[in-house]
Enzyme design. Structure first.
Site, PDB file in Angstrom:
ATOM      1  N   ASP A 274    -100.477  43.010 -17.221  1.00 17.19           N
ATOM      2  CA  ASP A 274     -99.753  42.962 -18.493  1.00 17.19           C
ATOM      3  C   ASP A 274    -100.394  44.007 -19.415  1.00 17.19           C
ATOM      4  OD1 ASP A 274     -98.034  42.365 -20.539  1.00 17.19           O
ATOM      5  OD2 ASP A 274     -98.361  40.216 -20.486  1.00 17.19           O
TER       6      ASP A 274
HETATM    7  C1  NOJ Z   1     -96.632  42.126 -23.066  1.00  9.69           C
HETATM    8  C2  NOJ Z   1     -95.853  40.952 -22.577  1.00  9.69           C
HETATM    9  O1  NOJ Z   1     -96.718  39.859 -22.355  1.00  9.69           O
HETATM   10  C3  NOJ Z   1     -95.082  41.222 -21.313  1.00  9.69           C
HETATM   11  O2  NOJ Z   1     -94.285  40.117 -21.016  1.00  9.69           O
HETATM   12  C4  NOJ Z   1     -94.269  42.479 -21.458  1.00  9.69           C
HETATM   13  O3  NOJ Z   1     -93.516  42.694 -20.301  1.00  9.69           O
HETATM   14  C5  NOJ Z   1     -95.208  43.627 -21.742  1.00  9.69           C
HETATM   15  N1  NOJ Z   1     -95.906  43.383 -22.990  1.00  9.69           N
HETATM   16  C6  NOJ Z   1     -94.491  44.967 -21.806  1.00  9.69           C
HETATM   17  O4  NOJ Z   1     -93.756  45.063 -22.968  1.00  9.69           O
END
Ligand code: NOJ
Length: 738
Positions: A274
């Site tokens: 993430d």
């Molecule tokens: C953080 C989020 O937790 C995740 O779900 C998302 O896909 C990413 N950022 C990318 O934007």
């Protein structure tokens, strides 16, 4: 096809979405040929996912193999041309984006999609999203989110499919199939990314990014099954979660990423971190610095680094020092290249720059979104005020009546709110209905009661009032957790002001989570609840209010009475002292009562033990009656299938759709077992007066769980089952497993 859904239904789809064997071996050969030509820096570049910086330079020099948040087709092509024509090996870029509940045409937020209990429709929605997003050059979506969420304080409950592993698994598999289509090479397919692996929804106190405490059996029995189902449905990629479980952050957890995902589930796709979850292992105190975090992450099985720059900054020296074998990097790169080949990016790297404008908001996309919004609406109360009949003068009020942006919900940054039809607009189009509109409040957090007297006066003049309440989009989603789940601002006061007009009051709530609305129920005659319903939500609501459509959605998550009751979920274990029903609550306790007078069972003095609405609950404009459930035998062997039947009758005066639910309880196990677990469901549409026998086929194998010794098996013994319209009702019957 018969529309009964269970884990076995998902298992039957095993293999869908993956390419055939000979195409796969051809891809493997191309991957090896390419890998052999790559320098270590080029390999590391393929593992670097970024959305900012000097993108052109990063791509030209092979320092980044994947980008996200680029959604302008001309820009996509420009960057892709640099990758293909100017970088040394010409490896195409992969473009990712958070396409969560539609791209331009927005469907209800995932929690709303779960309320439909209609995976085929959800799959069609994901297909629409894929068609629109791929037309802009996006070929990878960071969706679906399969985190089991038992805590509505957690803002991200909006993004998932609720509290139940079976429902989440069925919906997750449907999303994967919809995004990926039958063949990833199809230019309209998106590679799905199931997230957040794992346990993110268990954030303590519902506070986003918080630590989790998930016992190993609980992880296996509740949190992992939706991921396993989505892997079996062919999910191309997996995203690690921010959280740690029992001290180990997922991005550095080899047990999760190697043992469970790769070895047990045979996942052959790619694993991405993430956003900065690799770097955050330093803040967790699990890694000393970014270099250490990069080492732990790559060794654990996190292959692409999203926005930490940990691999681009440190992987070369980690390989040179021998701390990370180059073979580990090679394996990660193999998975990235394989995905690019599977998506056909080498053959078809560019997007038709005019396609997006021709595709988005297509009438058939809007029609599918509207069906989904209609099916997602949950009727929680109706004293006969709905559907509106004999109403000519309708007062519309409330901060969500005409709030396109908020109705769209979280993750709506590619949608143009100009395309969103609000309930006010849709109701104004209804022939024969005269609408007066008094906003009452400007937005959901507005605390001003300045317009309330005006609302009461207008209500007196109207035949009925619809009050549109809920949450602005910004109050749910990532990093938007709450500790107070009452309607924000002065919304409860607005409802009371409408009530004071003395006419029937209908509340329509649009929110990102279940709110604690017990006190508001007393101030309305009917209440329709929608998790932010997206582009066509207003039209769907107008159809439902006027009776052109009949509500049939069911709660995909328990609605607590108070935030203090949380966590509250239907499939909890029994306690040694469950509430029995004769408990005395706060106001009934006599003065100077004896210590044990309220009853020594598990309940709250001020809010009892029951939720406001249980999981699986929702009314209709008609009524349904369930016959006693029966199974075909008394006793079953481990390889056999239990056939459960129940007669459903429409006992009301109009046609309607009921979500028939099968619940099972394992009465005794090597560990305490949940009081009920959803094992299957079916949407059944019946005309007034019609009856039908609903049949569920439940393989005994689906009763397996990870027991005392942590292995997964079916334990012989007695089981209770129910077929019902929600998780809190139904007549029990029993069978035995030998
Ligand atoms: C953080 C989020 O937790 C995740 O779900 C998302 O896909 C990413 N950022 C990318 O934007």
């Amino acid at each position: 096809m018969k529309r009964t859904f269970s884990f076995v239904w998902i298992l039957a789809l095993l293999g869908l979405g993956s390419c055939n064997h000979s195409a796969e071996s051809k891809i493997d050969r191309r991957v090896e040929t390419l890998l052999a030509e790559m320098t270590l820096d080029e390999k590391i570049g393929q593992l670097n996912l970024v959305d900012s910086g000097d993108l052109e330079e990063l791509v030209r020099t092979g320092k980044s193999g994947a980008l996200f948040n680029v959604v302008d087709p001309a820009r996509v092509n420009r960057l892709q041309r640099i990758a293909v024509e100017e970088s040394r090996l010409g490896i195409p870029l992969l473009f990712g984006r958070d396409v969560i509940h539609g791209f331009h045409t927005l469907f209800p937020i995932p929690l709303g999609q779960a309320a439909t209990f209609d995976p085929q429709l959800v799959e069609q929605g994901a297909r629409v999203a894929a068609v629109e997003a791929s037309a802009a050059g996006v070929r990878w979506t960071f969706s679906p989110m399969l985190d089991i969420a038992r805590d509505p304080r957690w803002g991200r409950i909006a993004e998932g499919y609720g509290e139940d592993p079976c429902l989440t698994a069925v919906m997750g598999a449907a999303m994967v199939r919809g995004y990926q289509g039958g063949d990833l090479r199809n230019p309209t397919s998106l590679a799905a990314c199931i997230k957040h692996f794992a346990g993110y929804g268990a954030a303590e106190g519902g506070r986003d990014y918080n630590t989790t405490k998930i016992p190993a059996r609980e992880l296996r029995n509740f949190y992992l099954p939706p991921f396993e189902a989505a892997v079996r449905a062919g999910a191309a990629t997996v995203m690690t979660s921010f959280n740690e479980i029992d001290g180990v952050p997922s991005t550095g957890n080899p047990e999760l990423l190697h043992e469970i995902l790769r070895e047990e589930w045979q996942f052959d796709g790619m694993v991405v971190s993430d956003w900065n979850s690799l770097g955050e292992m330093v803040a967790h105190g699990f890694a000393a610095d970014k270099r250490d975090a990069a080492r732990k992450a790559i060794l654990a099985g996190t292959e692409i680094d999203m926005m930490t720059f940990g691999y681009s900054g440190h992987l070369r020296e980690l390989v040179e020092s021998g701390e990370v074998p180059e073979s580990v990097v090679d394996d990660a790169v193999r998975h990235v290249l394989r995905l690019k080949f599977r998506l056909g990016l080498f053959e078809n790297p560019y997007v038709d720059e005019g396609l997006s404008a021709r595709t988005s908001y297509a009438p058939e996309h809007l029609a599918t979104a509207k069906r989904c919004a209609l099916e997602s609406a949950i009727l929680l109360k109706n004293d006969g005020a709905l559907p509106l009949s004999r109403v000519r003068n309708l007062l519309v009020t409330g901060p969500l009546a005409d709030a396109a942006h908020d109705q769209n919900g979280t993750w709506s940054f590619d949608a143009d709110p100009g395309h969103t039809v609000t309930p006010l607009t849709a109701l104004r189009r209804v022939e024969g209905l005269h609408i007066s509109y008094v906003p009452g409040l400007k937005y959901s957090r507005d605390r001003s009661s300045a317009e309330f007297a005006h609302v009461t006066a207008a209500a007196r003049r109207a035949d009925a009032v619809v009050v549109f309440l809920g949450e602005e989009a910004i109050l749910s989603g990532e990093a938007h957790s709450l500790s107070d789940l009452h309607l924000a601002g002065a919304q409860s006061g607005l409802l009371a002001a409408a009530r004071a007009g003395g006419k029937p009051v209908i509340a329509v709530v649009m929110a990102g989570r279940p709110l604690t609305i017990e006190r508001d129920l007393a101030n309305c005659d009917a209440l329709l609840y929608l998790f932010h319903p997206g582009t066509t939500g207003g039209e769907a609501i107008a159809d439902l209010l006027t009776g052109r459509a009949v509500p049939g959605g069911k709660t995909p998550v328990t609605f607590p009475r108070t935030a203090g009751q949380i966590p509250m979920y239907y499939n909890h274990n029994n306690t040694g002292r469950p509430a029995v029903g004769n408990e005395i609550l706060l106001d009934e306790i006599p003065l100077r009562a004896g210590q044990t007078s309220p009853g020594c069972t598990s309940f709250y003095l001020d809010s009892g033990w029951e939720p406001l609405f249980p999981f699986g609950y929702g009314l209709s404009y008609t009524t349904f009656a369930y016959g006693a459930p029966r199974c075909d035998r008394e006793t079953y062997g481990p390889e056999e299938t239990i056939v459960v039947e129940c007669t459903l009758s429409n006992t009301g005066r109009c046609a309607g759709t009921e979500v028939v639910q099968l619940y099972v309880q394992d009465l005794t196990g090597s560990i305490a077992r949940p009081v009920k677990e959803l094992k299957g469901f079916e949407r059944v549409t019946l005309d007034a007066g019609e009856s039908r026998t609903v049949t569920f086929r439940l393989p005994v194998e689906e009763l397996a769980f990870h027991g005392f010794d942590l292995t997964r098996r079916v334990e012989p013994g007695r089981f209770r089952f129910w077929v019902a319209g929600d998780s809190a009702s139904g007549t029990p019957a029993e069978f035995e497993v030998r």
